[in-house]
Design an enzyme around this catalytic site. Sequence first.
Site, PDB file in Angstrom:
ATOM      1  N   LYS A  87      37.977 -18.338   9.350  1.00 15.94           N
ATOM      2  CA  LYS A  87      39.105 -19.051   8.745  1.00 15.94           C
ATOM      3  C   LYS A  87      40.100 -19.418   9.833  1.00 15.94           C
ATOM      4  CE  LYS A  87      43.129 -18.386   5.773  1.00 15.94           C
ATOM      5  NZ  LYS A  87      43.817 -17.635   4.725  1.00 15.94           N
ATOM      6  N   GLU A 135      39.210 -17.036   0.866  1.00 15.11           N
ATOM      7  CA  GLU A 135      40.319 -17.290   1.799  1.00 15.11           C
ATOM      8  C   GLU A 135      41.376 -16.186   1.651  1.00 15.11           C
ATOM      9  OE1 GLU A 135      41.703 -21.321   1.184  1.00 15.11           O
ATOM     10  OE2 GLU A 135      43.621 -20.865   2.133  1.00 15.11           O
ATOM     11  N   GLU A 142      56.470 -15.967   0.916  1.00 18.42           N
ATOM     12  CA  GLU A 142      55.622 -14.849   1.348  1.00 18.42           C
ATOM     13  C   GLU A 142      56.347 -13.768   2.143  1.00 18.42           C
ATOM     14  OE1 GLU A 142      51.880 -16.106   2.878  1.00 18.42           O
ATOM     15  OE2 GLU A 142      51.273 -14.068   3.428  1.00 18.42           O
ATOM     16  N   GLU A 188      46.968 -30.384   0.063  1.00 16.87           N
ATOM     17  CA  GLU A 188      47.695 -29.100  -0.064  1.00 16.87           C
ATOM     18  C   GLU A 188      48.896 -29.065   0.885  1.00 16.87           C
ATOM     19  OE1 GLU A 188      45.246 -25.530  -0.306  1.00 16.87           O
ATOM     20  OE2 GLU A 188      46.731 -24.502   0.937  1.00 16.87           O
TER      21      GLU A 188
HETATM   22  C1  LIG Z   1      50.551 -21.808   6.024  1.00 16.57           C
HETATM   23  C2  LIG Z   1      51.232 -22.011   4.910  1.00 16.57           C
HETATM   24  O1  LIG Z   1      51.024 -21.295   3.752  1.00 16.57           O
HETATM   25  C3  LIG Z   1      50.286 -20.079   3.769  1.00 16.57           C
HETATM   26  C4  LIG Z   1      50.833 -19.251   2.691  1.00 16.57           C
HETATM   27  C5  LIG Z   1      50.364 -19.315   1.404  1.00 16.57           C
HETATM   28  C6  LIG Z   1      49.182 -20.017   1.129  1.00 16.57           C
HETATM   29  C7  LIG Z   1      48.443 -20.573   2.124  1.00 16.57           C
HETATM   30  C8  LIG Z   1      47.185 -21.306   1.845  1.00 16.57           C
HETATM   31  O2  LIG Z   1      46.746 -21.322   0.679  1.00 16.57           O
HETATM   32  O3  LIG Z   1      46.612 -21.895   2.771  1.00 16.57           O
HETATM   33  C9  LIG Z   1      48.808 -20.393   3.553  1.00 16.57           C
HETATM   34  O4  LIG Z   1      48.021 -19.363   4.036  1.00 16.57           O
HETATM   35  C10 LIG Z   1      52.299 -23.009   4.827  1.00 16.57           C
HETATM   36  O5  LIG Z   1      52.974 -23.085   3.797  1.00 16.57           O
HETATM   37  O6  LIG Z   1      52.522 -23.740   5.814  1.00 16.57           O
END
Ligand SMILES: C=C(O[C@H]1C=CC=C(C(=O)O)[C@@H]1O)C(=O)O
Length: 388
Positions: A141, A234, A190, A370
Amino acid sequence: MTVSTPPPIPMRAPLPGDVPVPLPNGCTPATVVIGTPTHTLLADGDDEQTPLTSPLTALPDQVADALHQPGMVAAGLITFDAEHSRLALSSTPRWSAPLLAPYCFRCRHPSWTITPDPEPAAYLAAVRRAQDMIATGPLRKVVLARSLRLEADRPLTIKELLAHLPSPNARYIYAAPTSEDASLIGASPELLVSRHGRMVATTPMAGSARRSFDPTVDQARALALQTSGKDLHEHRLVVDAVAQALAPFCEHLYVPTRPQVTATPTMWHLSTPITGRLRDPSACSLTLAAALHPTPAVCGSPESLAREVIDALEPVDRGFYAGLVGWQDAAGDGEWALALRCGVVSGTSLRLYAGAGIVADSDPEAELAETSAKFSTLLRALRVHTDL
Ligand SMILES: C=C(O[C@H]1C=CC=C(C(=O)O)[C@@H]1O)C(=O)O
């Protein structure tokens, strides 16, 4: 691509119970502002103290030395690469109630010019390149980020940007100086780690879906996320890495077997609330943060390889994006959120950052979408209605 933004839409009228955010009183661009669901911290560095700028590994000792009286805090930012920090040392931190819903319906919002950096096509190419590496090597990843450069028609103030970020389920609202004339501002979902006495908490997140204004579609997206094999994989990589890094510090660690779905104003995320009890109470919040950072929520797996891939494929340096924002007090207690959903503001310029976790089953177009959805946390606060 350069896009001029349409005129702003009006904000909602204030509701009974809304009160103005407590920022107007004594908040300057030098103030570190950290709003959590339970409290708000405003910290200004003491006059005689320069901010700490050391690498994360040196901070636990330096902060312990610097916080020589109860009530003092060190608060601010640590870069993604953990090589630099900017922590204000304050003997008079101000603690208050949480920041409340935005209270602004007569603001004059600036007009913006927006330029993606890199262009979406270049981001898609980087995602495909990362997937080739995942298919042919040990990489499992990697989180790849992109940025948007925004230029306003007038200088921006931290106070006006911050006033629009709070919302009932935005978790960590923050603004902190990155240099003499620039600040990082954002609303992150987070928590990397908090430590209160012997209690430790962390809520790793990974696996995301954009929210919808249609409640039926919104619920369907949350359900789909909960059962998505790609997103659960993930997410698992992050939870395993976090649990492994914390275990040596804890006599007890509770790791739920299944993630929950957590809402932010703009996104659904898979999240796992992990709690533990410290074996050695001398481990301060920064020691724990140093052991955890960077998790695969912002970097990847394996970590060192993911860092190399990020260096090779991301054209824009992350700086403080995807680093840490938080505080620690003289007892070693503290909390550190990941500096996500954020941008660096300086004068009339704002650079926003957003990333997405790339795994073998990723669809590059969906990952690009996303990152666009993640930009909308700040874009909506700025009343910018565009999808880049
Ligand atoms: C890297 C980011 O989110 C992280 C935190 C939550 C979900 C994430 C995702 O689903 O990829 C990322 O790991 C960002 O917001 O720039």
